[in-house]
Scaffold this motif. Sequence first.
Motif, PDB file in Angstrom:
ATOM      1  N   ALA A  36       0.822  -1.207   0.000  1.00 44.98           N
ATOM      2  CA  ALA A  36       0.000   0.000   0.000  1.00 44.98           C
ATOM      3  C   ALA A  36       0.855   1.256   0.000  1.00 44.98           C
ATOM      4  CB  ALA A  36      -0.931  -0.009   1.212  1.00 44.98           C
ATOM      5  N   VAL A  37       1.930   1.246   0.774  1.00 50.71           N
ATOM      6  CA  VAL A  37       2.768   2.435   0.906  1.00 50.71           C
ATOM      7  C   VAL A  37       3.615   2.660  -0.344  1.00 50.71           C
ATOM      8  CG1 VAL A  37       4.701   3.426   2.196  1.00 50.71           C
ATOM      9  CG2 VAL A  37       2.792   2.382   3.420  1.00 50.71           C
ATOM     10  N   HIS A  38       4.066   1.592  -0.973  1.00 50.98           N
ATOM     11  CA  HIS A  38       4.901   1.746  -2.169  1.00 50.98           C
ATOM     12  C   HIS A  38       4.076   1.904  -3.445  1.00 50.98           C
ATOM     13  CE1 HIS A  38       8.037   0.127   0.517  1.00 50.98           C
ATOM     14  NE2 HIS A  38       8.892   0.710  -0.305  1.00 50.98           N
ATOM     15  N   LEU A  39       3.009   1.092  -3.569  1.00 47.95           N
ATOM     16  CA  LEU A  39       2.308   0.999  -4.842  1.00 47.95           C
ATOM     17  C   LEU A  39       0.958   1.696  -4.863  1.00 47.95           C
ATOM     18  CD1 LEU A  39       3.005  -2.811  -5.436  1.00 47.95           C
ATOM     19  CD2 LEU A  39       4.300  -0.871  -6.360  1.00 47.95           C
ATOM     20  N   GLY A  40       0.437   2.103  -3.706  1.00 43.70           N
ATOM     21  CA  GLY A  40      -0.875   2.719  -3.642  1.00 43.70           C
ATOM     22  C   GLY A  40      -0.899   4.147  -4.168  1.00 43.70           C
ATOM     23  N   GLU A  41      -2.093   4.714  -4.196  1.00 45.91           N
ATOM     24  CA  GLU A  41      -2.251   6.097  -4.640  1.00 45.91           C
ATOM     25  C   GLU A  41      -1.443   7.020  -3.737  1.00 45.91           C
ATOM     26  OE1 GLU A  41      -5.823   9.355  -5.470  1.00 45.91           O
ATOM     27  OE2 GLU A  41      -6.296   7.307  -4.842  1.00 45.91           O
ATOM     28  N   GLY A  42      -0.627   7.880  -4.342  1.00 44.44           N
ATOM     29  CA  GLY A  42       0.231   8.763  -3.565  1.00 44.44           C
ATOM     30  C   GLY A  42       1.378   8.041  -2.903  1.00 44.44           C
ATOM     31  N   GLY A  43       1.628   6.793  -3.350  1.00 39.96           N
ATOM     32  CA  GLY A  43       2.669   5.975  -2.750  1.00 39.96           C
ATOM     33  C   GLY A  43       4.073   6.382  -3.177  1.00 39.96           C
ATOM     34  N   LEU A  44       5.039   5.692  -2.611  1.00 40.73           N
ATOM     35  CA  LEU A  44       6.438   6.040  -2.880  1.00 40.73           C
ATOM     36  C   LEU A  44       6.784   5.914  -4.358  1.00 40.73           C
ATOM     37  CD1 LEU A  44       8.011   4.266   0.210  1.00 40.73           C
ATOM     38  CD2 LEU A  44       7.915   6.737  -0.182  1.00 40.73           C
TER      39      LEU A  44
END
Length: 278
Positions: free
Chosen positions: A63-71
């Motif tokens: 979620a943190v890498h690939l989600g919306e607004g992610g890394l």
Amino acid sequence: MGQHMARNLIAAGHEVYVWNRTAETAKDFAKNEACIAVVDPSDLIAQAQIVITMLADDSASDAVHLGEGGLFASTSGATLVEMGTMSPDHISELVARAPDKIRVIDAPVSGATKAAEDADLLIMAGCRHADPDLAAVFDALGRQTIYLGQSGAGAVMKLAVNSLIHGINQTLAEAMTLAEASGIAPALAFDVIEASAACAPMLKYRRSLYLNEAEHDVTFTVALARKDMEVTAGLADRLGTAMPQGRATLAKLIDAEKAGYGARDMASVLDFMRKERP
């Protein structure tokens, strides 16, 4: 652990930006510390050359890498350092899917909350070496960094170390309940174990949790321990290695979670074993 790590980076003179899935947590931390909270993970890369993530599992990391607004939504370049306990397959996926300007390194840590607070973590880095900036970050966070040479090796070693830790946790619970069943007081039993050749460092710094779990904050849950052992068992299957003791530990963690211990500290396995019957 992430908050302690961020404080140590600030104390070492690094300019620090923070983000948390619970926005208020990041805002409150930034208000109390000399740092800045950002809105989205991608904002971290816009501000920093090195971004550290300390997350619970593969899905949180996704979620943190690939989600919306992610890394990975950022168009800037940076080194991303995943320091949570992840599966090697997940690390491989992050490396494969990272944008051209982004480098992903797995560098999980060994050490509980106190070790994070004291900058006494062991860092297991899945790379050959670190450039001076990254090395300075590692030095601010831990007592030692071991470079394992290749991507994913840090994730493998963290699972190997944690499988040993969770095995010790289970065996300690069994040893304590055996002693207690004969009438030996828990504190005295722990005194003997702590002074014996069988004592591991984790038993010393977790003593208070084993003897009075309810009086202390949770540092590592039974549910996370079960997750670690499930991922480790899956890795063993893929590599074709036997883990009979690890699977026995996993079975007991599953039983404890089913009995309602999932959100409790892994030290609660001692309480769970006290109630187990042959």
